[in-house]
Write an enzyme that holds these catalytic residues in place. Structure first.
Site, PDB file in Angstrom:
ATOM      1  N   THR A  68     -72.847 -11.530  37.175  1.00  0.00           N
ATOM      2  CA  THR A  68     -72.400 -11.457  35.783  1.00  0.00           C
ATOM      3  C   THR A  68     -73.358 -12.221  34.877  1.00  0.00           C
ATOM      4  O   THR A  68     -74.433 -12.671  35.316  1.00  0.00           O
ATOM      5  CB  THR A  68     -70.928 -11.933  35.654  1.00  0.00           C
ATOM      6  OG1 THR A  68     -70.490 -11.649  34.317  1.00  0.00           O
ATOM      7  CG2 THR A  68     -70.762 -13.415  35.933  1.00  0.00           C
ATOM      8  N   LYS A  72     -77.595 -10.362  34.890  1.00  0.00           N
ATOM      9  CA  LYS A  72     -77.576  -8.945  35.271  1.00  0.00           C
ATOM     10  C   LYS A  72     -78.950  -8.263  35.196  1.00  0.00           C
ATOM     11  O   LYS A  72     -79.191  -7.296  35.905  1.00  0.00           O
ATOM     12  CB  LYS A  72     -76.583  -8.172  34.399  1.00  0.00           C
ATOM     13  CG  LYS A  72     -75.132  -8.473  34.726  1.00  0.00           C
ATOM     14  CD  LYS A  72     -74.209  -7.574  33.927  1.00  0.00           C
ATOM     15  CE  LYS A  72     -72.770  -7.938  34.173  1.00  0.00           C
ATOM     16  NZ  LYS A  72     -71.830  -6.971  33.596  1.00  0.00           N
ATOM     17  N   GLY A 134     -76.276  -2.496  21.725  1.00  0.00           N
ATOM     18  CA  GLY A 134     -76.689  -3.616  22.574  1.00  0.00           C
ATOM     19  C   GLY A 134     -76.722  -3.185  24.032  1.00  0.00           C
ATOM     20  O   GLY A 134     -76.737  -1.984  24.331  1.00  0.00           O
ATOM     21  N   ASN A 156     -74.944   1.815  14.750  1.00  0.00           N
ATOM     22  CA  ASN A 156     -75.184   0.374  14.885  1.00  0.00           C
ATOM     23  C   ASN A 156     -75.501  -0.250  13.541  1.00  0.00           C
ATOM     24  O   ASN A 156     -76.070   0.384  12.659  1.00  0.00           O
ATOM     25  CB  ASN A 156     -76.336   0.117  15.863  1.00  0.00           C
ATOM     26  CG  ASN A 156     -76.300  -1.290  16.411  1.00  0.00           C
ATOM     27  OD1 ASN A 156     -75.253  -1.773  16.831  1.00  0.00           O
ATOM     28  ND2 ASN A 156     -77.434  -1.976  16.392  1.00  0.00           N
ATOM     29  N   TYR A 231     -61.306  -6.096  26.813  1.00  0.00           N
ATOM     30  CA  TYR A 231     -59.931  -6.149  27.346  1.00  0.00           C
ATOM     31  C   TYR A 231     -59.200  -7.433  26.962  1.00  0.00           C
ATOM     32  O   TYR A 231     -58.026  -7.590  27.262  1.00  0.00           O
ATOM     33  CB  TYR A 231     -59.921  -5.961  28.869  1.00  0.00           C
ATOM     34  CG  TYR A 231     -60.703  -6.985  29.648  1.00  0.00           C
ATOM     35  CD1 TYR A 231     -62.033  -6.775  29.972  1.00  0.00           C
ATOM     36  CD2 TYR A 231     -60.109  -8.180  30.049  1.00  0.00           C
ATOM     37  CE1 TYR A 231     -62.754  -7.718  30.677  1.00  0.00           C
ATOM     38  CE2 TYR A 231     -60.817  -9.127  30.756  1.00  0.00           C
ATOM     39  CZ  TYR A 231     -62.147  -8.880  31.064  1.00  0.00           C
ATOM     40  OH  TYR A 231     -62.861  -9.822  31.762  1.00  0.00           O
TER      41      TYR A 231
HETATM   42  P1  ATR Z   1     -73.679  -6.640  24.904  1.00  0.00           P
HETATM   43  O1  ATR Z   1     -74.512  -6.980  26.098  1.00  0.00           O
HETATM   44  O2  ATR Z   1     -72.234  -7.074  25.012  1.00  0.00           O
HETATM   45  O3  ATR Z   1     -73.818  -5.226  24.486  1.00  0.00           O
HETATM   46  P2  ATR Z   1     -75.506  -7.401  22.791  1.00  0.00           P
HETATM   47  O4  ATR Z   1     -76.600  -6.746  23.556  1.00  0.00           O
HETATM   48  O5  ATR Z   1     -75.734  -8.719  22.171  1.00  0.00           O
HETATM   49  O6  ATR Z   1     -74.213  -7.583  23.715  1.00  0.00           O
HETATM   50  O7  ATR Z   1     -75.008  -6.347  21.665  1.00  0.00           O
HETATM   51  C1  ATR Z   1     -73.994  -6.664  20.758  1.00  0.00           C
HETATM   52  C2  ATR Z   1     -73.642  -5.425  19.944  1.00  0.00           C
HETATM   53  O8  ATR Z   1     -72.559  -5.762  19.054  1.00  0.00           O
HETATM   54  C3  ATR Z   1     -74.776  -4.910  19.077  1.00  0.00           C
HETATM   55  O9  ATR Z   1     -74.643  -3.516  18.886  1.00  0.00           O
HETATM   56  C4  ATR Z   1     -74.501  -5.657  17.748  1.00  0.00           C
HETATM   57  O10 ATR Z   1     -75.034  -5.045  16.597  1.00  0.00           O
HETATM   58  P3  ATR Z   1     -76.524  -5.442  16.061  1.00  0.00           P
HETATM   59  O11 ATR Z   1     -77.476  -4.725  16.982  1.00  0.00           O
HETATM   60  O12 ATR Z   1     -76.573  -4.963  14.673  1.00  0.00           O
HETATM   61  O13 ATR Z   1     -76.615  -6.953  16.199  1.00  0.00           O
HETATM   62  C5  ATR Z   1     -73.004  -5.560  17.704  1.00  0.00           C
HETATM   63  N1  ATR Z   1     -72.453  -6.599  16.824  1.00  0.00           N
HETATM   64  C6  ATR Z   1     -72.281  -7.918  17.114  1.00  0.00           C
HETATM   65  N2  ATR Z   1     -71.726  -8.561  16.066  1.00  0.00           N
HETATM   66  C7  ATR Z   1     -71.540  -7.626  15.088  1.00  0.00           C
HETATM   67  C8  ATR Z   1     -70.975  -7.639  13.784  1.00  0.00           C
HETATM   68  N3  ATR Z   1     -70.480  -8.778  13.239  1.00  0.00           N
HETATM   69  N4  ATR Z   1     -70.952  -6.498  13.082  1.00  0.00           N
HETATM   70  C9  ATR Z   1     -71.413  -5.340  13.599  1.00  0.00           C
HETATM   71  N5  ATR Z   1     -71.957  -5.246  14.836  1.00  0.00           N
HETATM   72  C10 ATR Z   1     -72.011  -6.360  15.571  1.00  0.00           C
END
Ligand code: ATR
Length: 290
Positions: A68, A72, A134, A156, A231
């Site tokens: 985890t 990963k 992400g 996104n 979840y």
């Molecule tokens: P994970 O591994 O859980 O996918 P990540 O790679 O950090 O985590 O991706 C987080 C996702 O949540 C991204 O799509 C991010 O959008 P951005 O690419 O614009 O950062 C999205 N996200 C996180 N906080 C956000 C917010 N406050 N509003 C909109 N999108 C958000």
């Protein structure tokens, strides 16, 4: 209490932190149901120790491991082989013991697919709205493309990431299945039909339970089914907005269940009966208080 003896096999989870994991509930319940002499425990691995941990686990004859956050991606460099889907996604959450080292799999995506199938949700031929670009959303985009989704609107906040994921998945799948968009342009998605929407951002995760990527009610009128990968909480704001407009909504706990079930199947070379999987799910819901 199960008997631990000279034949007991060990599986576990490596990550940092690992203290709040539900995986021991999944695997120890399955072992108990099956009468299998297997124990599953969490291993907190310090930064900089991942390679030694994987090598040591192999030397200790550990049957299998889950991986985890934050390991990963990094773990792929510690393995003998990586399964095709996991290599494409670039993330491994399950290590299976093979001759000479572990082989890496991504049962998160297989688990999501099995969870959706168990709820009667299809990806094949579907038009889908995917929120996020992400790591999790990128993996879901690969899954949708590989399961022959007709079209995926990938929304996104940061457009560059949406375009990058779309380019990568479309290239790998050989068709223009993923359509990237800015989240704020969601009104451009045709309203002449309804969609499956998959929420793959971290927005709405406990304790920020009132947060949601799109608050506009009009968006939710286009959704027949919403699936949130989150979840905790078990009812996200996204889910309640979907339900308020007449759609059905699901949280990500079954995805967590089936990623574990599939890992257990890979380690033990068996198929878990659905009734055992559902018994595990009952215990997981008990842990969550739902
Ligand atoms: P994970 O591994 O859980 O996918 P990540 O790679 O950090 O985590 O991706 C987080 C996702 O949540 C991204 O799509 C991010 O959008 P951005 O690419 O614009 O950062 C999205 N996200 C996180 N906080 C956000 C917010 N406050 N509003 C909109 N999108 C958000």
């Amino acid at each position: 209490m199960r008997q631990i003896d000279g034949h007991t096999r060990l599986c576990g989870l490596i990550g940092n932190p690992v203290e709040h994991t539900m995986s021991p509930v999944i695997h120890n319940t399955l072992a108990e149901k099956e009468g299998r002499n297997l124990v599953y425990v969490p291993f907190h691995v310090e930064h900089g120790q991942l390679g030694r941990a994987v090598e040591g686990a192999y030397a200790l004859n550990i049957l299998g491991l889950n991986v985890t956050v934050p390991y990963k991606e990094e773990v792929t460099g510690c393995l003998k082989a990586v399964d095709g889907m996991a290599a494409q996604i670039g993330a491994v959450n399950t290590l299976v013991r093979t001759d000479g080292g572990y082989k890496g799999y991504n049962t998160d995506m297989m688990g999501l697919y099995r969870a959706m199938c168990s709820e009667g949700i299809r990806l094949e031929g579907e038009e889908i709205i995917l929120l996020g670009a992400g790591g999790a959303a990128r993996a879901v985009a690969f899954l949708c493309a590989s399961k022959q989704a007709a079209k995926v609107y990938l929304l996104n906040r940061t457009p560059e990431k949406a375009w990058q994921v779309a380019e990568e998945v479309n290239r790998a799948s050989g068709r223009e299945c993923i359509v990237p968009m800015r989240t704020r342009d969601h009104g451009k998605i045709p309203a002449d039909r309804k969609y499956l929407a998959i929420q793959a951002t971290s927005v709405g995760l406990y304790p920020h339970v009132e947060d949601v990527v799109i608050g506009d009610v009009g968006f939710y009128q286009k959704i027949h089914t919403g699936f949130d990968l989150i979840y905790r909480p078990s009812e996200t704001k996204f889910m309640s907005l979907v339900r308020a407009e007449g759609g059905q909504a699901f949280h990500g706990l079954k995805m967590l269940l089936y990623q574990g079930v599939i890992a257990y199947e890979l380690w033990n070379g068996i198929t878990v009966p659905e009734e055992d999987a559902l018994a595990v799910y009952g215990r997981m819901k008990g842990e969550m208080g739902i």
